[in-house]
Motif scaffolding. Sequence first.
Motif, PDB file in Angstrom:
ATOM      1  N   GLU A 135       0.831  -1.210   0.000  1.00  0.00           N
ATOM      2  CA  GLU A 135       0.000   0.000   0.000  1.00  0.00           C
ATOM      3  C   GLU A 135       0.865   1.259   0.000  1.00  0.00           C
ATOM      4  O   GLU A 135       0.477   2.277  -0.584  1.00  0.00           O
ATOM      5  N   ARG A 136       2.026   1.199   0.621  1.00  0.00           N
ATOM      6  CA  ARG A 136       2.920   2.349   0.589  1.00  0.00           C
ATOM      7  C   ARG A 136       3.459   2.593  -0.821  1.00  0.00           C
ATOM      8  O   ARG A 136       3.580   3.741  -1.264  1.00  0.00           O
ATOM      9  N   ARG A 137       3.764   1.520  -1.541  1.00  0.00           N
ATOM     10  CA  ARG A 137       4.220   1.674  -2.925  1.00  0.00           C
ATOM     11  C   ARG A 137       3.105   2.280  -3.799  1.00  0.00           C
ATOM     12  O   ARG A 137       3.375   3.107  -4.673  1.00  0.00           O
ATOM     13  N   ILE A 138       1.872   1.880  -3.539  1.00  0.00           N
ATOM     14  CA  ILE A 138       0.750   2.468  -4.279  1.00  0.00           C
ATOM     15  C   ILE A 138       0.613   3.945  -3.936  1.00  0.00           C
ATOM     16  O   ILE A 138       0.406   4.794  -4.813  1.00  0.00           O
ATOM     17  N   ALA A 139       0.736   4.272  -2.648  1.00  0.00           N
ATOM     18  CA  ALA A 139       0.643   5.669  -2.225  1.00  0.00           C
ATOM     19  C   ALA A 139       1.746   6.510  -2.866  1.00  0.00           C
ATOM     20  O   ALA A 139       1.519   7.671  -3.247  1.00  0.00           O
TER      21      ALA A 139
ATOM     22  N   VAL B 189      -6.657  -4.261  -0.200  1.00  0.00           N
ATOM     23  CA  VAL B 189      -6.037  -3.014  -0.646  1.00  0.00           C
ATOM     24  C   VAL B 189      -7.114  -2.019  -1.073  1.00  0.00           C
ATOM     25  O   VAL B 189      -7.046  -0.825  -0.743  1.00  0.00           O
ATOM     26  N   TRP B 190      -8.101  -2.479  -1.798  1.00  0.00           N
ATOM     27  CA  TRP B 190      -9.204  -1.621  -2.245  1.00  0.00           C
ATOM     28  C   TRP B 190      -9.877  -0.940  -1.057  1.00  0.00           C
ATOM     29  O   TRP B 190     -10.039   0.285  -1.026  1.00  0.00           O
ATOM     30  N   GLU B 191     -10.260  -1.731  -0.076  1.00  0.00           N
ATOM     31  CA  GLU B 191     -11.018  -1.168   1.046  1.00  0.00           C
ATOM     32  C   GLU B 191     -10.146  -0.307   1.951  1.00  0.00           C
ATOM     33  O   GLU B 191     -10.585   0.754   2.418  1.00  0.00           O
ATOM     34  N   GLU B 192      -8.926  -0.732   2.197  1.00  0.00           N
ATOM     35  CA  GLU B 192      -8.079  -0.004   3.140  1.00  0.00           C
ATOM     36  C   GLU B 192      -7.595   1.332   2.577  1.00  0.00           C
ATOM     37  O   GLU B 192      -7.377   2.284   3.333  1.00  0.00           O
ATOM     38  N   MET B 193      -7.447   1.419   1.254  1.00  0.00           N
ATOM     39  CA  MET B 193      -6.945   2.652   0.652  1.00  0.00           C
ATOM     40  C   MET B 193      -8.041   3.527   0.074  1.00  0.00           C
ATOM     41  O   MET B 193      -7.768   4.602  -0.463  1.00  0.00           O
ATOM     42  N   ASP B 194      -9.303   3.080   0.164  1.00  0.00           N
ATOM     43  CA  ASP B 194     -10.444   3.859  -0.331  1.00  0.00           C
ATOM     44  C   ASP B 194     -10.266   4.210  -1.811  1.00  0.00           C
ATOM     45  O   ASP B 194     -10.476   5.350  -2.230  1.00  0.00           O
ATOM     46  N   LEU B 195      -9.879   3.219  -2.613  1.00  0.00           N
ATOM     47  CA  LEU B 195      -9.656   3.403  -4.038  1.00  0.00           C
ATOM     48  C   LEU B 195     -10.969   3.317  -4.809  1.00  0.00           C
ATOM     49  O   LEU B 195     -11.979   2.809  -4.303  1.00  0.00           O
ATOM     50  N   ALA B 196     -10.945   3.810  -6.059  1.00  0.00           N
ATOM     51  CA  ALA B 196     -12.121   3.647  -6.914  1.00  0.00           C
ATOM     52  C   ALA B 196     -12.402   2.167  -7.129  1.00  0.00           C
ATOM     53  O   ALA B 196     -13.551   1.719  -7.093  1.00  0.00           O
TER      54      ALA B 196
END
Length: 416
Positions: free
Chosen positions: A123-127, A168-175
Motif C-alpha cells: 500500500e505504501r508503494r501504491i501511495a 487493498v481496495w477497502e483499506e486505501m479507499d480506491l475507486a
Amino acid sequence: MPESTDRLTPLVIGAHGTRDPDGVVQCRALVGLVAAQLPGVHVGLGFVELVEPGIAVALGEALSHVGQVDPELPEAVVVPLLLNTGGHIQRDIPGAVEEGRDGHRVSCAGPLLPDPRVRAVLERRIAEALAPAGGDAWRAQDTSVIVVGRGALVTDANANHYRLSREVWEEMDLAQALPAFIQVNRPSVPESLTMAAASGATRIIVAANFLFRGRLHTWLGEQVTAWCQSHPGVEVRIADVLGATDEIAAVVVDRYREQLGSVGAGEGAPVYLSGLRLAGRRVIVVGAGHVAERRIPRLLDAGARVRVIAPSAGIAVARMARRGAVDWQQRAAKPEDVDGAWFVLAAANDPQVNEQIAEAAEARHVFCVRSDKATEGSAYTPATEQAGGLTVAVVGDRDPRRSIRVRDELLHALQG
C-alpha cells in the motif's frame, strides 16, 4: 525461548533468484536487514534457481555454525523469501532442505503472506505512485489499481491474491482494485487494464506484488507499455516493487522465531487478558481508514470519547464525525496527541506514523494497539462479538482469520 537459542540456531533465507542484478542487490539488502534484527545469529542466503549458492549449499554452510541447542528444537531454520505458497514452497525448497541437512534437524517456515506488514508495504508503494515526487498527485478515490501477482498452479495462492486485492481496495479507499497475474493464470495484466478502462477508469496504477525487480517486473513494464499505446485516453503508472524494507525483514525474523517456539507460537498470545472500562474516557485513534472504521464502533459502544486524528477520512468515519459521534481532527498526528488519553489505536497507513505514536504512548504509560505491527504495540485487539449477555473475545497469534473462526465457533456453542 532463551535468548541464547537465537544466537545458536542459524537461519537460511531461501530466495527465488533472478538474472536481474538489481534484484539480487535488493535481495541481499533485505538479508542484511534481517541479520541486523538478529544479532548473534548466522544468517545465510540460498536460491531456488538462477543464482548461487543453492539452498542446499547455504544450509550446509549454516549447519557448520550450530552450537549446543535444545534437543527438541531445530538445529537450523529455513525461511522462504516468497510471498505465497506454491511449487517452490511445497516441493523445491523442502527438496533442497532434505539434500542439505545431512541428518540435522531443520525446520521450514511458511510464506510471508498474509502478514499485514507485507500488505502495508504494498500500500505504501501504491501511495508513492499516487503522489510521485515532482509529479501530479492523484486522489485515491479517483484511481483504479491493478494488483499483479505472479500466478501459481496452487489454488490457495491465487485465492489469497484475490483477497489481497480486495483488502487493498477497502483499506486505501480506491475507486477499485482488480487482481491480475503476470503468468500461469488469468486475468492477465492487459485483461485487467481493459476491465478497469471499460468501467470508466482514466487513471490506473499497476502495483506488482513482487519482492524484487526481475524478469517478471520487466515483462510487466512491457505489457503495460503495449496496452497504453492502444488506449491513449488512459494514464497508467507502475508502482515500484516491495523491495528491502524493515517491515518485511521483521516478518522474516518472526517466521524464524516461530519455528523456535517463540512469538507466542503454539502457546497462545503473550498477553494478559482484561476488559477495559472506557466509558467517558478519552481514546485516540490515529488514521481514519478501513481499520478505524471497524474499531471505532466498538469503542463507541464502550462509551469512549473518541478523537480521530487523520488528514483524510473514509466515508464511515466522516459520517460519524458529521453526526458528532467522534471528534475528527483533520491533520497529521503528533506525539503530544497521546497526552490525556487512556487508550490509543495507531492505524495510520504510514508505519512511521504508527511507530511514532506507539513510542509516545509507551513513554506516557498509555496502552496502544498498532494495527500494522502488533508486536510493536502494548496491546492487541481481540476478535469480539456479543451474544446472550456475554462478550466473547479471542486473542490469537496474529492470525486474525483464525481468531474470528474460533470466536464464531464459541458463539455457536453458547447459542446452541
